[in-house]
Motif scaffolding. Structure first.
Motif, PDB file in Angstrom:
ATOM      1  N   ALA A 156       7.682   3.113   3.874  1.00 51.19           N
ATOM      2  CA  ALA A 156       7.401   1.685   4.057  1.00 51.19           C
ATOM      3  C   ALA A 156       8.576   0.939   4.677  1.00 51.19           C
ATOM      4  N   LEU A 157       9.789   1.336   4.326  1.00 54.67           N
ATOM      5  CA  LEU A 157      10.978   0.594   4.748  1.00 54.67           C
ATOM      6  C   LEU A 157      11.783   1.310   5.826  1.00 54.67           C
ATOM      7  N   ALA A 158      11.178   2.292   6.476  1.00 56.23           N
ATOM      8  CA  ALA A 158      11.884   3.102   7.470  1.00 56.23           C
ATOM      9  C   ALA A 158      12.407   2.274   8.644  1.00 56.23           C
ATOM     10  N   ASN A 159      11.646   1.285   9.073  1.00 55.60           N
ATOM     11  CA  ASN A 159      12.032   0.476  10.231  1.00 55.60           C
ATOM     12  C   ASN A 159      12.329  -0.945   9.770  1.00 55.60           C
ATOM     13  N   ARG A 160      13.601  -1.226   9.570  1.00 55.81           N
ATOM     14  CA  ARG A 160      14.007  -2.558   9.098  1.00 55.81           C
ATOM     15  C   ARG A 160      13.574  -3.667  10.045  1.00 55.81           C
ATOM     16  N   ALA A 161      13.421  -3.354  11.316  1.00 55.10           N
ATOM     17  CA  ALA A 161      13.069  -4.378  12.305  1.00 55.10           C
ATOM     18  C   ALA A 161      11.699  -4.986  12.054  1.00 55.10           C
ATOM     19  N   VAL A 162      10.829  -4.274  11.335  1.00 57.38           N
ATOM     20  CA  VAL A 162       9.492  -4.810  11.082  1.00 57.38           C
ATOM     21  C   VAL A 162       9.326  -5.300   9.643  1.00 57.38           C
ATOM     22  N   VAL A 163      10.389  -5.300   8.870  1.00 60.17           N
ATOM     23  CA  VAL A 163      10.326  -5.798   7.492  1.00 60.17           C
ATOM     24  C   VAL A 163      10.962  -7.179   7.452  1.00 60.17           C
ATOM     25  N   THR A 168       0.827  -1.203   0.000  1.00 59.51           N
ATOM     26  CA  THR A 168       0.000   0.000   0.000  1.00 59.51           C
ATOM     27  C   THR A 168       0.863   1.255   0.000  1.00 59.51           C
ATOM     28  N   LYS A 169       1.864   1.310   0.857  1.00 60.31           N
ATOM     29  CA  LYS A 169       2.713   2.501   0.947  1.00 60.31           C
ATOM     30  C   LYS A 169       3.590   2.690  -0.279  1.00 60.31           C
ATOM     31  N   ILE A 170       4.095   1.598  -0.851  1.00 65.21           N
ATOM     32  CA  ILE A 170       4.957   1.696  -2.026  1.00 65.21           C
ATOM     33  C   ILE A 170       4.143   1.924  -3.287  1.00 65.21           C
ATOM     34  N   GLY A 171       2.934   1.372  -3.322  1.00 66.75           N
ATOM     35  CA  GLY A 171       2.045   1.620  -4.449  1.00 66.75           C
ATOM     36  C   GLY A 171       2.071   0.572  -5.542  1.00 66.75           C
ATOM     37  N   THR A 172       2.717  -0.558  -5.277  1.00 71.36           N
ATOM     38  CA  THR A 172       2.725  -1.648  -6.252  1.00 71.36           C
ATOM     39  C   THR A 172       2.933  -2.959  -5.505  1.00 71.36           C
ATOM     40  N   SER A 173       2.483  -4.054  -6.095  1.00 69.06           N
ATOM     41  CA  SER A 173       2.664  -5.351  -5.457  1.00 69.06           C
ATOM     42  C   SER A 173       3.947  -6.047  -5.902  1.00 69.06           C
ATOM     43  N   GLU A 174       4.465  -5.648  -7.062  1.00 70.26           N
ATOM     44  CA  GLU A 174       5.720  -6.241  -7.529  1.00 70.26           C
ATOM     45  C   GLU A 174       6.340  -5.384  -8.620  1.00 70.26           C
ATOM     46  N   GLU A 175       7.645  -5.564  -8.774  1.00 68.49           N
ATOM     47  CA  GLU A 175       8.352  -4.869  -9.845  1.00 68.49           C
ATOM     48  C   GLU A 175       9.637  -5.609 -10.171  1.00 68.49           C
ATOM     49  N   GLU A 176      10.096  -5.410 -11.390  1.00 61.82           N
ATOM     50  CA  GLU A 176      11.380  -5.938 -11.851  1.00 61.82           C
ATOM     51  C   GLU A 176      12.378  -4.792 -11.786  1.00 61.82           C
ATOM     52  N   LEU A 177      13.475  -5.002 -11.046  1.00 65.64           N
ATOM     53  CA  LEU A 177      14.475  -3.960 -10.883  1.00 65.64           C
ATOM     54  C   LEU A 177      15.868  -4.517 -11.112  1.00 65.64           C
TER      55      LEU A 177
END
Length: 83
Positions: free
Chosen positions: A46-53, A11-20
């Motif tokens: 979305a990725l601010a807190n690595r502890a919850v990812v 939701t925060k990033i705005g996509t479910s998947e991507e090729e990078l």
């Protein structure tokens, strides 16, 4: 590299998947998260807190020091809770 995002990360990033194609200095899952955070405000939030990812590479849970290859599938998601 295929990156999958789940739950509120999606939701925060705005996509479910991507090729990078991350830069060559992105060697581990921790490096990948750091690099992704630089891609814009949605990623940073979305990725601010690595502890919850949580991270899985090729469908196996891994730590932030796990090495990456260009053909990997990386899934990023919040902790799973039961109900």
């Amino acid at each position: 590299m295929r990156i999958l995002y789940f739950a509120w990360l999606r939701t925060k990033i705005g996509t479910s998947e991507e090729e990078l194609a991350p830069p060559p200095d992105v060697a581990t899952t921790g490096d990948l998260i750091t690099w992704l955070r630089s891609r814009g405000p949605g990623y940073a939030d979305a990725l601010a807190n690595r502890a919850v990812v949580k991270v899985a590479v090729n469908q196996d849970y891994v730590g932030l020091d796990h090495p990456l290859s260009p053909n990997d599938e990386v899934a990023l998601f919040p902790p799973v809770t039961g109900g």
